[in-house]
Design an enzyme around this catalytic site. Structure first.
Site, PDB file in Angstrom:
ATOM      1  N   ASP A 204       0.839  -1.183   0.000  1.00 18.59           N
ATOM      2  CA  ASP A 204       0.000   0.000   0.000  1.00 18.59           C
ATOM      3  C   ASP A 204       0.893   1.259   0.000  1.00 18.59           C
ATOM      4  O   ASP A 204       1.817   1.367  -0.781  1.00 18.59           O
ATOM      5  CB  ASP A 204      -0.935  -0.072   1.220  1.00 18.59           C
ATOM      6  N   ASP A 330      -8.684  -6.142  -5.799  1.00 14.76           N
ATOM      7  CA  ASP A 330      -8.389  -5.052  -4.862  1.00 14.76           C
ATOM      8  C   ASP A 330      -9.388  -3.908  -5.057  1.00 14.76           C
ATOM      9  O   ASP A 330      -9.521  -3.371  -6.149  1.00 14.76           O
ATOM     10  CB  ASP A 330      -6.970  -4.554  -5.133  1.00 14.76           C
ATOM     11  N   HIS A 358      -7.079  -6.435  -1.246  1.00 20.23           N
ATOM     12  CA  HIS A 358      -5.982  -5.494  -1.007  1.00 20.23           C
ATOM     13  C   HIS A 358      -4.995  -5.997   0.042  1.00 20.23           C
ATOM     14  O   HIS A 358      -3.877  -5.480   0.138  1.00 20.23           O
ATOM     15  CB  HIS A 358      -6.565  -4.151  -0.553  1.00 20.23           C
TER      16      HIS A 358
END
Length: 379
Positions: A204, A330, A358
């Site tokens: 991320d 995601d 994700h």
């Protein structure tokens, strides 16, 4: 964490090799017999797996607190078996699993004897030290499954709590810069001995954080792995990357809650996420227990680091071997946006975890573990 993300992507360029992680669909009579024997014990094993996962989660949390946030945790008594790889001729297939046990959605733990990696020789690797950097709002706690699996294979694992994240008590709203946010990671690299290298992994917004470290310590990083992460070009900020798309991610827009500690007439100090939308946004394929852990552990994301532009050079950042792991299901950083970043700054090789949300460290820990080991073995 992306801000008002987009789902539209420019045309793909074939700069990087791509490997898809997925199970084979072929079967023969012998495998059918083995499946039958496995299914007869499925009920008992599922109950055992559930209890084992719960025990690991509790143990990880307790050890993390007792050690003052110092990782790694004690090694797990069980391992998980990664799925087989893609059988498409256009990709270089990864070694297939020898296990005949069907995987559940929760990616349950499996007995050690069923795990691959028996041929892994750490002495042949450039480094066996893996450093895990969490994404925006997460903390080192999110890697507990990955840590257990890697340590079973005798890897040395370090999971970092960035400033104001995890159990770090610093006020997120007081973070003014990316350098301040990544201070724990910088401190780690400064303490490494001369000649010591690590494999650096970022998830991320952690992609921007490891990029910052790659620019400062290229000689100490053997490989960099971006997992559903922001992989930027020089002069870009994370906000730039996620704002350049024509369309926005409605779910992300709904989930974001900007915090204005300095007053509504000044820029936000942090971004919080609506707990009611966490599952759909970040954990749409993850086990309920991990979603519950995240809902009580996630912290706000500091805003200034998100808008800070990176300064990356070919002589430093460009010298580090980069790899990207895509997460196709995601909802936070859609696959189209991941591929846009890949096209703009092609890594050495691209992998994909089939049906991953994700957070593959929760939803697909076996597959993620297999890819981390596979990349560590690349020469």
């Amino acid at each position: 964490m992306g801000i008002c993300l987009s789902t539209e992507s420019p045309p793909r360029k074939n700069h990087s090799k791509r490997v898809t992680n997925q199970s084979t669909t072929s079967a023969n009579s012998n495998s059918s017999n083995r499946w039958s024997r496995v299914r007869s014990l499925s009920s008992k094993r599922e109950k055992f797996d559930d209890a084992m996962i719960h025990e690991h989660a509790i143990a990880a949390a307790l050890l993390f607190q007792q050690n003052g946030g110092v990782l790694p945790f004690d090694r797990s008594t069980s391992l998980r078996h990664p799925p087989g790889s893609a059988n498409s001729k256009r990709y270089n297939p990864l070694p297939r699993s020898s296990s005949t046990r069907p995987r559940s959605v929760a990616d349950p733990l499996l007995p050690p004897q069923q795990l691959l990696n028996q041929d892994l020789n750490l002495d042949e690797l450039e480094t066996s030290h893996i450093v895990l950097v969490h994404g925006g709002g997460f903390g080192a706690w999110c890697w507990y499954k990955t840590i257990a699996l890697l340590e079973e294979c005798k890897f040395k694992v370090t999971a970092i709590d960035l400033t104001g994240s995890g159990i770090d008590l610093f006020d997120t709203n007081s973070i003014k810069s990316l350098s301040q946010y990544v201070t724990p990671l910088i401190d780690f690299f400064e303490k490494l001995t001369d000649g010591e290298k690590v494999i650096l992994v970022g998830h991320d917004f952690g992609g921007s954080c490891i990029s910052y470290a790659m620019e400062l310590f290229p000689s100490k990083i053997s490989k960099a792995i971006f997992i559903a992460a922001s992989m930027l070009k020089s002069g870009q900020s994370t906000l730039d990357m996620f704002s350049q798309k024509e369309n926005t991610n409605d779910l992300m827009r709904q989930a974001q809650k900007f915090i204005y500690t300095n007053g509504n007439n000044l820029p936000p100090t942090a971004i919080d996420l609506d707990k009611m939308l966490l599952k759909d946004l970040l954990f749409n394929h993850s086990p309920p227990k991990d979603v519950a852990l995240a809902s009580v552990s996630m912290r706000p994301i500091p805003f200034p680091p998100v808008v800070e532009k990176l300064c990356l050079s070919d002589s430093n950042y460009g010298k580090v071997r980069r790899f990207y792991i895509e997460t196709p299901d995601d909802n936070a950083i859609p696959i189209a946006l991941q591929q846009s970043m890949i096209n703009q700054s092609p890594p050495e090789k691209v992998f994909r975890i089939k049906a991953s949300d994700h957070s593959p460290f929760f939803s697909k820990p076996q597959a993620l573990h297999k890819l981390l080991v596979e990349i560590a073995k690349l020469t």
